[in-house]
Write a protein that holds these residues in place. Structure first.
Motif, mmCIF file in Angstrom:
data_model
loop_
_atom_site.group_PDB
_atom_site.id
_atom_site.type_symbol
_atom_site.label_atom_id
_atom_site.label_comp_id
_atom_site.label_asym_id
_atom_site.label_seq_id
_atom_site.Cartn_x
_atom_site.Cartn_y
_atom_site.Cartn_z
ATOM 1 N N LYS B 41 41.263 41.807 47.221
ATOM 2 C CA LYS B 41 40.985 43.141 46.685
ATOM 3 C C LYS B 41 42.228 44.012 46.643
ATOM 4 O O LYS B 41 42.434 44.761 45.703
ATOM 5 N N THR B 42 43.100 43.895 47.651
ATOM 6 C CA THR B 42 44.296 44.736 47.669
ATOM 7 C C THR B 42 45.460 44.018 46.998
ATOM 8 O O THR B 42 45.381 42.816 46.716
ATOM 9 N N THR B 43 46.556 44.756 46.768
ATOM 10 C CA THR B 43 47.739 44.122 46.166
ATOM 11 C C THR B 43 48.303 43.040 47.081
ATOM 12 O O THR B 43 48.681 41.973 46.622
ATOM 13 N N SER B 44 48.347 43.333 48.384
ATOM 14 C CA SER B 44 48.916 42.353 49.306
ATOM 15 C C SER B 44 48.056 41.083 49.337
ATOM 16 O O SER B 44 48.572 39.980 49.538
ATOM 17 N N GLU B 45 46.748 41.233 49.106
ATOM 18 C CA GLU B 45 45.900 40.037 49.028
ATOM 19 C C GLU B 45 46.096 39.302 47.708
ATOM 20 O O GLU B 45 46.141 38.070 47.659
ATOM 21 N N GLY B 183 43.658 35.061 42.984
ATOM 22 C CA GLY B 183 45.002 35.512 43.341
ATOM 23 C C GLY B 183 45.811 34.460 44.068
ATOM 24 O O GLY B 183 45.654 33.260 43.840
ATOM 25 N N MET B 184 46.669 34.907 44.976
ATOM 26 C CA MET B 184 47.550 34.003 45.701
ATOM 27 C C MET B 184 46.784 33.082 46.650
ATOM 28 O O MET B 184 47.178 31.941 46.865
ATOM 29 N N GLU B 373 46.611 51.292 44.845
ATOM 30 C CA GLU B 373 46.212 49.911 45.106
ATOM 31 C C GLU B 373 45.302 49.336 44.022
ATOM 32 O O GLU B 373 45.583 48.314 43.410
ATOM 33 N N VAL B 374 44.166 50.024 43.806
ATOM 34 C CA VAL B 374 43.154 49.519 42.876
ATOM 35 C C VAL B 374 43.756 49.377 41.477
ATOM 36 O O VAL B 374 43.565 48.371 40.799
ATOM 37 N N GLY B 375 44.530 50.394 41.087
ATOM 38 C CA GLY B 375 45.158 50.366 39.772
ATOM 39 C C GLY B 375 46.085 49.178 39.625
ATOM 40 O O GLY B 375 46.062 48.485 38.606
ATOM 41 N N GLU B 376 46.885 48.892 40.665
ATOM 42 C CA GLU B 376 47.868 47.824 40.523
ATOM 43 C C GLU B 376 47.208 46.446 40.471
ATOM 44 O O GLU B 376 47.653 45.572 39.731
ATOM 45 N N ARG B 381 45.810 41.763 37.239
ATOM 46 C CA ARG B 381 44.849 40.852 36.611
ATOM 47 C C ARG B 381 45.057 40.820 35.094
ATOM 48 O O ARG B 381 45.009 39.764 34.472
ATOM 49 N N ASN B 382 45.297 42.005 34.517
ATOM 50 C CA ASN B 382 45.584 42.028 33.078
ATOM 51 C C ASN B 382 46.851 41.232 32.764
ATOM 52 O O ASN B 382 46.912 40.503 31.767
#
Lengths: 102, 516
Positions: B41-45, B183-184, B373-376, B381-382
């Motif tokens: 959910k977060t950028t780091s995730e 994601g990663m 966070e949410v925006g990034e 994803r885009n």
């Protein structure tokens, strides 16, 4: 905050921290040089004196083949040495210096 | 191109076993993606799996990211056809790894967040560095991706009997799905499973091969030299221009330490200690893998024979050997492993391309580091969708083209654009923003221009009589040139502020204080 900052600045300019940084790069650069020198040396011999790699050492294993496998083993040994050094020398020192900031 | 003349023997035999195996792999990896999606959910995730991957797991994943189908099939084929010389490439691919450990892994982990541009930009001006570093990163990723996609399309159309275009679209959709949803974390597990399958499959193949030679490598070599002459055991038969060998050697050795999708993996572990452990594990597995491909090459040379390998286009040696030693089921298994191998590599590249677009360009250039966070994550994803789409289009566009030189080009750019800027920013106090930009631009453009003028492109592809640049790989020139550009432009106009910050960042670089 201010005290913390001075502590950090003191540490950055302390002899023991500088020593640690110098030691870290000395180890890294020596190990890098050993890898690069051996690999480039191998390529050099391959390019200019390939005949010297052709003789058999044992059975059908040529010098060239053993040297090539040796380079793979060397990569393993060098990374092993670094990890051993970093875990047993570098990291304890890092922890000791970090504790000084507390 | 090379795969056109495939006898039906290899094509028909593969179908049902490999498709079953492949579907199993797809179900397993999509299951993992579903599980990973709930934790992303977060950028780091999204970019770094929440820094939750252990050193050993990351080592496996690094190996999975690095061992491509091209090296599995290509190097085994090269050894089968040329003997010893195929091993020279393998060694070049391996010796870059110790350098990654000694020079890059720990400072990178301590200073950066998600991409290697974080490290270069740390004490310099964000905007110019991010733009230049993205130029270097994206060039590396795109050339690597084209080579992988075209290879994937050709390989899969042979193995599974789909048309090339279908294969490209399937690979594109699969890899985008892993990255987009999982994601990663999902990408990492796809790479770990793939590394396990590939190493396991290759080990079984070597076991079955050596069984036919009473488990004696010496017997294998004896028969190889009896069939094809002592030359197969002698190094350097195929070397025409020594400088070519040395130039390629530089690109392979320093390029590994500049591959964005490899560097990105170091942010998935919790700290510098796990980062170096992961390189140790990766070096071990990758070295072992190259020894296996060497034996597979010789096994194919003796058991399958060069004529049959050549009739199949040269790259199918490992698969022909699998069919010869383990029959139809084993061939199906190895074919599915090759497919899994491709998916894991392209997924890693896609994630790395997406992170450059969203983290470096969108967040740090367009939004000046101010995005939420949410925006990034949404932008990331885009960017993944965009990267996936671009790879599919490039795969279709380059159908039937000779793209073999692109891997060498990707390594040359990585060695000449990414590595010098990275190591200078870590080690050299007087390094400035202008120096970094000059170094990256010099390395990237010289690599691209010189390869366009080289025998591989200027003569073989454009059909000119004589090459304007004599070497097949530009690294011999572009690698030192990037260092010179970086150093000269830094010295012309020193930057006091950047030098001050260099001292300030030392506690973070060496002790990991304040690392993310």
């Amino acid at each position: 905050m201010n005290i913390h900052k001075t502590k950090a600045e003191q540490l950055i300019h302390s002899a023991e921290f500088k020593q640690l940084v110098t030691l870290r790069w000395t180890v890294s650069i020596v190990l890098t040089a050993v890898m690069v020198f051996n690999y480039m040396g191998f390529l050099y011999v391959l390019a200019y004196q390939k005949e010297s790699l052709a003789p058999y050492v044992t059975g059908k294993f040529t010098i060239g083949l053993l040297l090539a496998l040796g380079l793979i083993v060397l990569a393993w040994i060098l990374t092993g040495i670094y990890v051993y050094w970093a875990n047993n020398v570098y990291n304890p020192e890092v922890e000791r210096l970090k504790n000084k900031l507390l | 191109m090379i795969f056109l003349q495939t006898p039906p023997s290899l094509q028909g035999a593969v179908s049902w076993v490999s498709i079953t195996m492949f579907l199993l792999f797809v179900c397993l990896t999509l299951g993992i993606t579903y599980w990973a999606a709930r934790k992303t959910k977060t950028t780091s995730e999204f970019y770094a799996a929440g820094r939750s991957i252990s050193g050993f797991q990351n080592g496996m994943a690094l190996a999975g990211d690095y061992m491509s189908a091209a090296s599995f099939l290509g190097i085994a084929g090269m050894v089968a056809l040329k003997g010893f010389d195929g091993l020279i490439y393998s060694i070049g691919f391996l010796v870059g790894w110790p350098l990654v450990m000694f020079l890059i892994a720990e400072p990178l982990r301590n200073l950066g967040k998600f991409t290697f541009a974080d490290v270069v930009a740390f004490r310099l001006s964000q905007k110019p560095i991010r733009i230049a570093a993205s130029f270097g990163s994206l060039s590396t990723i795109i050339f690597y991706l084209i080579a992988q996609m075209v290879g994937a399309g050709e390989l899969i159309s042979i193995l599974f009997g789909f048309p090339y275009e279908w294969a490209i679209v399937i690979v594109g959709i699969m890899m985008s799905a892993y990255v987009l949803f999982g994601g990663m974390l999902a990408t990492t597990w796809v790479q770990i499973i793939k590394a396990f399958l590939l190493l396991g499959g290759a080990t079984i193949l070597v076991f079955l091969t050596l069984k036919q030679f009473d488990f004696s490598l010496n017997n294998l070599f004896e028969q190889a030299s009896a069939l094809y002459g002592e030359g197969v055991l002698n190094p350097g038969q195929g070397i025409s221009n020594p400088w070519d060998t040395i130039s390629l050697g530089i690109a392979l050795m320093f390029g590994t330490a500049g591959l964005p999708h490899i560097l990105m993996r170091f942010y998935t572990v919790p700290d510098a200690k796990e980062a170096r452990k992961s390189v140790f594990v990766a070096t071990g597995f990758i070295g072992y893998f190259y020894i296996l491909t060497f034996i597979i090459g010789f096994g194919a040379m003796v058991l399958v024979g060069r004529e049959a390998i050549l009739a199949n286009g040269g790259n199918m040696a490992a698969l022909l050997l699998a069919s010869h030693t383990g029959g139809e089921a084993f061939l199906g298994f190895i074919a599915a492993v090759a497919f899994a191998t491709i998916l894991a590599v392209v997924a890693g590249l896609t994630l790395s391309g997406a992170s450059t677009l969203s983290h470096d360009i969108y967040t740090n250039v367009i939004k000046k580091g101010q995005s939420n966070e949410v925006g990034e994550v949404k932008v990331a994803r885009n960017a993944t969708l965009a990267t996936g789409l671009i790879s599919i289009l490039l795969g279709l566009l380059f159908k039937g083209q000779n793209v073999a030189f692109m891997v060498g080009l990707a390594f040359s750019i990585a060695a000449s654009a990414n590595f010098p800027a990275l190591i200078l920013s870590i080690l050299w106090k007087p390094f400035t923003t202008r120096g970094a930009v000059a170094s990256i631009i010099t390395g990237t453009t010289l690599s691209i221009v010189l390869i366009a003028l080289s025998p591989t492109v200027w003569v073989n592809i454009f059909g000119n009589q004589e090459a304007l640049f004599p070497l097949k790989n530009p690294a011999l020139i572009s690698f030192p040139a990037a260092f010179v550009a970086g150093i000269v432009f830094s010295l012309i106009k020193p930057d006091k502020e950047a030098q001050q910050k260099f001292d300030d960042e030392k506690l973070r670089t060496y002790l990991g204080i304040g690392s993310e």
